[in-house]
Motif scaffolding. Structure first.
Motif, PDB file in Angstrom:
ATOM      1  N   GLU B  14      -7.564  -2.339  -2.965  1.00 17.49           N
ATOM      2  CA  GLU B  14      -8.245  -2.156  -4.246  1.00 17.49           C
ATOM      3  C   GLU B  14      -8.451  -0.676  -4.541  1.00 17.49           C
ATOM      4  O   GLU B  14      -8.161  -0.202  -5.643  1.00 17.49           O
ATOM      5  N   GLU B  15      -8.942   0.005  -3.558  1.00 17.68           N
ATOM      6  CA  GLU B  15      -9.231   1.432  -3.715  1.00 17.68           C
ATOM      7  C   GLU B  15      -7.979   2.182  -4.173  1.00 17.68           C
ATOM      8  O   GLU B  15      -8.043   3.072  -5.006  1.00 17.68           O
ATOM      9  N   LEU B  16      -6.850   1.771  -3.639  1.00 18.34           N
ATOM     10  CA  LEU B  16      -5.610   2.492  -3.876  1.00 18.34           C
ATOM     11  C   LEU B  16      -4.747   1.840  -4.968  1.00 18.34           C
ATOM     12  O   LEU B  16      -3.674   2.330  -5.300  1.00 18.34           O
ATOM     13  N   LYS B  17      -5.240   0.727  -5.496  1.00 20.77           N
ATOM     14  CA  LYS B  17      -4.464  -0.044  -6.468  1.00 20.77           C
ATOM     15  C   LYS B  17      -3.084  -0.398  -5.913  1.00 20.77           C
ATOM     16  O   LYS B  17      -2.053  -0.188  -6.551  1.00 20.77           O
ATOM     17  N   LEU B  18      -3.125  -0.897  -4.710  1.00 18.73           N
ATOM     18  CA  LEU B  18      -1.894  -1.365  -4.075  1.00 18.73           C
ATOM     19  C   LEU B  18      -2.114  -2.828  -3.707  1.00 18.73           C
ATOM     20  O   LEU B  18      -3.241  -3.329  -3.769  1.00 18.73           O
ATOM     21  N   SER B  19      -1.069  -3.490  -3.312  1.00 16.90           N
ATOM     22  CA  SER B  19      -1.259  -4.870  -2.872  1.00 16.90           C
ATOM     23  C   SER B  19      -1.609  -4.879  -1.382  1.00 16.90           C
ATOM     24  O   SER B  19      -1.303  -3.949  -0.645  1.00 16.90           O
ATOM     25  N   THR B  37       3.298   6.537   0.792  1.00 20.25           N
ATOM     26  CA  THR B  37       2.325   5.443   0.726  1.00 20.25           C
ATOM     27  C   THR B  37       1.634   5.261   2.064  1.00 20.25           C
ATOM     28  O   THR B  37       0.414   5.098   2.128  1.00 20.25           O
ATOM     29  N   LYS B  38       2.420   5.275   3.127  1.00 18.00           N
ATOM     30  CA  LYS B  38       1.820   5.132   4.452  1.00 18.00           C
ATOM     31  C   LYS B  38       0.705   6.138   4.638  1.00 18.00           C
ATOM     32  O   LYS B  38      -0.379   5.819   5.126  1.00 18.00           O
ATOM     33  N   ASP B  39       1.021   7.334   4.236  1.00 16.58           N
ATOM     34  CA  ASP B  39       0.065   8.406   4.398  1.00 16.58           C
ATOM     35  C   ASP B  39      -1.224   8.117   3.631  1.00 16.58           C
ATOM     36  O   ASP B  39      -2.325   8.192   4.189  1.00 16.58           O
ATOM     37  N   LYS B  43      -4.862   7.425   5.329  1.00 21.86           N
ATOM     38  CA  LYS B  43      -5.987   8.310   4.992  1.00 21.86           C
ATOM     39  C   LYS B  43      -7.170   7.491   4.501  1.00 21.86           C
ATOM     40  O   LYS B  43      -8.306   7.662   4.941  1.00 21.86           O
ATOM     41  N   MET B  44      -6.865   6.604   3.571  1.00 22.51           N
ATOM     42  CA  MET B  44      -7.932   5.794   2.984  1.00 22.51           C
ATOM     43  C   MET B  44      -8.586   4.909   4.047  1.00 22.51           C
ATOM     44  O   MET B  44      -9.804   4.736   4.070  1.00 22.51           O
ATOM     45  N   ALA B  45      -7.753   4.380   4.932  1.00 23.07           N
ATOM     46  CA  ALA B  45      -8.291   3.537   6.005  1.00 23.07           C
ATOM     47  C   ALA B  45      -9.308   4.327   6.810  1.00 23.07           C
ATOM     48  O   ALA B  45     -10.411   3.860   7.094  1.00 23.07           O
ATOM     49  N   ARG B  46      -8.941   5.535   7.145  1.00 22.46           N
ATOM     50  CA  ARG B  46      -9.844   6.370   7.919  1.00 22.46           C
ATOM     51  C   ARG B  46     -11.105   6.658   7.115  1.00 22.46           C
ATOM     52  O   ARG B  46     -12.209   6.562   7.615  1.00 22.46           O
ATOM     53  N   LEU B  48     -12.498   4.992   4.741  1.00 24.72           N
ATOM     54  CA  LEU B  48     -13.396   3.836   4.578  1.00 24.72           C
ATOM     55  C   LEU B  48     -13.935   3.332   5.921  1.00 24.72           C
ATOM     56  O   LEU B  48     -14.780   2.454   5.964  1.00 24.72           O
ATOM     57  N   GLY B  49     -13.421   3.871   6.999  1.00 21.87           N
ATOM     58  CA  GLY B  49     -13.859   3.388   8.305  1.00 21.87           C
ATOM     59  C   GLY B  49     -13.326   1.987   8.573  1.00 21.87           C
ATOM     60  O   GLY B  49     -13.988   1.137   9.146  1.00 21.87           O
ATOM     61  N   TYR B  50     -12.103   1.773   8.143  1.00 25.56           N
ATOM     62  CA  TYR B  50     -11.500   0.451   8.342  1.00 25.56           C
ATOM     63  C   TYR B  50     -11.228   0.185   9.820  1.00 25.56           C
ATOM     64  O   TYR B  50     -10.765   1.064  10.543  1.00 25.56           O
ATOM     65  N   ARG B  51     -11.528  -1.036  10.230  1.00 23.50           N
ATOM     66  CA  ARG B  51     -11.247  -1.467  11.608  1.00 23.50           C
ATOM     67  C   ARG B  51     -10.478  -2.761  11.556  1.00 23.50           C
ATOM     68  O   ARG B  51     -10.965  -3.748  10.983  1.00 23.50           O
ATOM     69  N   PRO B  52      -9.288  -2.786  12.114  1.00 31.11           N
ATOM     70  CA  PRO B  52      -8.503  -4.020  12.068  1.00 31.11           C
ATOM     71  C   PRO B  52      -9.251  -5.167  12.741  1.00 31.11           C
ATOM     72  O   PRO B  52     -10.017  -4.956  13.671  1.00 31.11           O
ATOM     73  N   ASN B  53      -9.053  -6.345  12.232  1.00 29.94           N
ATOM     74  CA  ASN B  53      -9.662  -7.527  12.824  1.00 29.94           C
ATOM     75  C   ASN B  53      -8.613  -8.271  13.632  1.00 29.94           C
ATOM     76  O   ASN B  53      -7.738  -8.946  13.093  1.00 29.94           O
ATOM     77  N   ALA B  54      -8.727  -8.125  14.937  1.00 33.40           N
ATOM     78  CA  ALA B  54      -7.718  -8.705  15.818  1.00 33.40           C
ATOM     79  C   ALA B  54      -7.742 -10.227  15.774  1.00 33.40           C
ATOM     80  O   ALA B  54      -6.732 -10.881  16.029  1.00 33.40           O
ATOM     81  N   LEU B  55      -8.887 -10.799  15.435  1.00 36.19           N
ATOM     82  CA  LEU B  55      -8.950 -12.251  15.361  1.00 36.19           C
ATOM     83  C   LEU B  55      -8.060 -12.754  14.235  1.00 36.19           C
ATOM     84  O   LEU B  55      -7.265 -13.683  14.416  1.00 36.19           O
ATOM     85  N   ALA B  56      -8.192 -12.112  13.087  1.00 36.10           N
ATOM     86  CA  ALA B  56      -7.397 -12.532  11.937  1.00 36.10           C
ATOM     87  C   ALA B  56      -5.913 -12.351  12.213  1.00 36.10           C
ATOM     88  O   ALA B  56      -5.099 -13.252  11.984  1.00 36.10           O
ATOM     89  N   ALA B  57      -5.576 -11.185  12.726  1.00 38.10           N
ATOM     90  CA  ALA B  57      -4.176 -10.922  13.025  1.00 38.10           C
ATOM     91  C   ALA B  57      -3.657 -11.922  14.057  1.00 38.10           C
ATOM     92  O   ALA B  57      -2.556 -12.453  13.926  1.00 38.10           O
ATOM     93  N   GLY B  58      -4.484 -12.157  15.059  1.00 37.61           N
ATOM     94  CA  GLY B  58      -4.080 -13.085  16.104  1.00 37.61           C
ATOM     95  C   GLY B  58      -3.860 -14.481  15.556  1.00 37.61           C
ATOM     96  O   GLY B  58      -2.896 -15.164  15.927  1.00 37.61           O
ATOM     97  N   LEU B  59      -4.732 -14.892  14.689  1.00 37.36           N
ATOM     98  CA  LEU B  59      -4.603 -16.226  14.105  1.00 37.36           C
ATOM     99  C   LEU B  59      -3.289 -16.343  13.345  1.00 37.36           C
ATOM    100  O   LEU B  59      -2.526 -17.287  13.511  1.00 37.36           O
TER     101      LEU B  59
END
Lengths: 351, 351
Positions: B14-19, B37-39, B43-46, B48-59
Motif C-alpha cells: 500500500e505504502e508503495l502502491k505496488l501489489s 523495485t527491489k530496492d 527500503k520500505m520494509a526496513r 516500516l520495521g517489517y518482520r516476515p511471518n514464518a508461520l504464514a510462509a510455512g503454511l
DNA sequence: TTGATTTTTGCAAACGTTTGCATTACATTA
DNA sequence: TAATGTAATGCAAACGTTTGCAAAAATCAA
C-alpha cells in the motif's frame, strides 16, 4: 508413500457432513458442541489419521505455542541444566521450546533473535553472549509486547524482566571463604567485564579484600574468556614469578579444574600451598582430586523461576497494568570441598 | 507498547502502491523484479520495521525451514555435543532446530514426535529412548515422506536412515585392550538390552573373550541404566565377594568414573589391581585421577554426517528414486589412558 | 400447538504469505 | 509507426485453521 495424504479438518467435515467450524470446535473441546458430535469427530479424526497443522492454527491465532531460548552454548553445565528444566517445565504447560546457541557470538545472537521473532514465538528467554552490550536487537520483542526474559547473563541498563544469580554475594562469599582459610594473596580469574555478572563478582571480591584489610592488586586479576586454554595460559603467567598466590578464586569450574591440573604439574599442592574456589558447582568439581570448592547457583530454581515468570507474562500479556520488568535474584551457596580445606601454613589462625 | 503494530507485506504494498505479489517477490529476490523495485521495497520494509511471518510462509509453502531433534537428554556429553554440531551446521543452511529431550521416557518421545509433526518440521532427527522398541510413532514421518534420521541409539528392524557408531567394534576393542593389558576376569557394565547398541557392545565383549579363550560368565555382566547411582550399586555387588575382577569395561564414562571412586574408597588401586575402560570419551575422563581409558565415538563427525544426510534427503525428497534409508557407521577409536596402564600383576606377559 | 429459550451447528471472513497465469509497460526492430 | 518480443507487475486463489455472528434444531413451558 502416497503424495497427497495430508488430511485436514475439511476432510473430516466432508466425511461426516458437518461444517469445518463444528469440526474445529469439536476437536478443541468447545463447550457448545454436543458430546455426541465431539465423539464422532474425534473418532473420524483418528480414523483418517488427521494431524493438526500448528502453522495454520498459529497463523490464525497469532500464537505459536512455542518459546524461544537462546543460550551461549548448551554444552556448558549451567545453561544445559537450566535448558533441561525449562524445556520439561514448559512441556507441562503445552509449550514447545526452540533451544538455540549463540556460541557467544553477538552476530549469531542477533540473527537468532530475528529468526525466532519470525517464527512468532510466544516468548523469548535469553542468556546473552559475553560480548552483548547493545541490546537493541531485542526491541522487537519489547515493542510488540512479547514476553521477554533474561537469566544469568542479563543486560545492564535495559528495562526487562531479569532473573539472575547473586553474583556480588557470590564473589564476596568465595573470597571471604579463602580469606577465612588463611589466604592473604588471592588471585581472581574473571570473565570479560563486558558481561555484567563478572563485574559484580569482581566487586564482591574487592569488597571482601577491603573488609579484611588486604590490598587489591590489579596484577592479581585476570579478565578472559573462561576456557581451558586461557586458564592454562593464565597459570603460566601466574607461576612465572614468585611469590605464588596462596588462593585463587576462579569464576568458573573449568578454570578452577584446569588450575589444579597445572598445579599438579608444577608440584604446587592443593590445598596445602594453594586453595582454589570455582563457580557454578559443576558436577566435575566432585570427581577431580581434590574435589573443588565451588559456588552453587541453584540452576533448577532459576529454571523454574524463569518458566514461572514467563507464564505470568504470557497470562498478563493483555493487561496493561502488569509490570513488564523487574529483577529477581536467586541466592547462591558456597559448597566447601577439599580444595580449600585446612589453613594455609603461612596464614594466621583461623577466624 | 502499541497494539496493532505488526507490519505485513500488504502495508508495504500500500505504502508503495505496488501489489503484494510484487512485494513478496522483491523480498525474496525473485529474478523478474527490477532492481529498482527491489530496492524500494527493501527500503520500505526496513523503514516500516517489517518482520516476515514464518508461520504464514510455512503454511503456504508447506515447509517450515525447521528441523526437529529428539535426544534422551541434552545434559549428557555425547548428545549435547552432537546437538551443538547439528544446530550450528543447520544454521548455515538456513534451518532452525527445535531441540527436545525425551528424558528417556517412551511416552514423552511419542508426544514429542506428534507435536513436532504438528509443527510441520521439515525433518526429524532422533536418538531414541533406552526403552523404545516399538517405532510406529515415527510412521507419520515415513508415510508422509518427511526426512527422518536416527543416530547413535537407532532402531532395530525399522527401515529408516541410520547413522550409528561402530558399537560392536567398540565393545570388541575395549575388551581386547583390557585382555592385552593382562586382564583375565573382566566385568562388563552394559545398558539395558532394549537398546540395540548395548547388544552390539556386549557381543563385541563376548567375541573378544572367546577369541582369547576366556570364559563368558553371565554373573560378570550387568544390565542397567548407566547412572551414577546404579554404578555405585553395581560396585557394591561386584566387590561384595572375592575374587575381585581385574578389569571392567563400562558402557559409559559416568559409570567408569563412579567405579573409580568406589575403588578409591575400598582401596582397590587403579590401574594396578583393576583396569577400567569407559565409553564415549567424555572430557571428564581426562580430569579424574587416574585419567580413564575410553572409546571415542567422533561425535563431531557423526553430527556432520547427520546434517549432510538430512540435507540430502530434503533435496531429494521429490525424486522417487532416491533411497529412503541406509545405514552409515561412524568409526570408533580407543583412547588409552592411565586407568589401563601397565600390566595386571597376576596377568601373563604383555603381548 | 405455539412461542420462547437454549443448545447446537453453519457461514464466511480472516490470519500473512506465495505463485500460476494474465496483463501491462517497455525496449527493440523493421 | 507498427509490430514484436521481453521484462516487470498485478490478480486472485490457496495453504489449514479459528471465531463472531447468524441460523437452525432441540427443548421447554404454557
Amino acid at each position: 508413500m502416497s503424495k497427497r495424504t495430508e488430511k485436514t479438518i475439511v476432510d473430516i467435515a466432508e466425511e461426516l457432513k458437518l461444517s469445518v467450524s463444528t469440526v474445529s470446535r469439536a476437536l478443541n473441546d468447545n463447550p457448545n458442541i454436543s458430546a455426541r458430535t465431539k465423539d464422532k469427530v474425534k473418532k473420524m479424526a483418528r480414523k483418517l489419521g488427521y494431524r493438526p497443522n500448528a502453522l495454520a492454527a498459529g497463523l490464525r491465532n497469532n500464537k505459536s505455542k512455542t518459546i524461544g531460548l537462546i543460550v551461549p552454548r548448551i554444552s556448558m553445565f549451567f545453561p544445559a541444566t537450566i535448558s533441561t528444566i525449562i524445556q520439561n517445565k514448559l512441556q507441562e504447560y503445552g509449550y514447545n521450546l526452540i533451544i538455540c546457541q549463540s556460541n557467544d557470538s553477538y552476530d549469531q545472537e542477533v540473527a537468532l533473535v530475528n529468526t525466532l521473532y519470525s517464527a512468532r514465538v510466544d516468548g523469548l528467554v535469553v542468556s546473552t553472549t559475553l560480548y552483548t552490550t547493545d541490546f537493541s536487537h531485542f526491541d522487537v520483542f519489547k515493542d510488540n509486547n512479547i514476553p521477554l526474559i533474561f537469566f544469568d547473563r542479563v543486560p545492564k541498563d535495559y528495562n526487562v524482566k531479569v532473573i539472575k544469580g547473586d553474583d556480588y554475594v557470590g564473589g564476596y562469599t568465595a573470597t571471604t571463604h579463602l580469606i577465612e582459610r588463611g589466604c592473604k594473596d588471592i588471585v581472581h580469574i574473571s570473565g570479560p567485564l563486558t558481561c555484567n555478572l563478572y563485574v559484580e563478582r569482581v566487586s564482591g571480591y574487592k569488597h571482601a579484600l577491603q573488609e579484611n584489610k588486604l590490598p587489591f592488586k590489579k596484577t592479581r586479576v585476570f579478565y578472559q574468556e573462561l576456557t581451558r586454554d586461557n586458564a592454562w595460559q593464565a597459570c603460566e603467567k601466574i607461576f612465572a614469578q614468585t611469590p605464588y598466590p596462596d588462593g585463587i578464586f576462579a569464576s568458573n569450574d573449568t578454570t578452577a579444574i584446569t588450575i589444579m591440573e597445572y598445579c599438579r604439574k608444577i608440584n604446587v599442592r592443593v590445598p596445602e600451598d594453594l586453595k582454589i574456589v570455582g563457580y557454578s558447582n559443576d558436577p566435575r568439581t566432585e570427581i577431580v582430586t581434590p574435589p573443588v570448592t565451588s559456588v552453587d547457583q541453584y540452576p533448577a530454581m532459576m529454571g523454574e523461576r524463569v518458566v514461572a515468570a514467563l507464564m505470568e507474562l504470557i497470562t498478563n500479556q493483555a493487561s496493561a497494568t502488569a509490570p513488564r520488568y523487574s529483577q529477581e535474584i536467586i541466592p547462591i551457596q558456597l559448597i566447601a570441598r577439599e580444595s580449600t580445606a585446612g589453613t594455609v601454613k603461612t596464614g594466621g589462625k583461623k577466624k
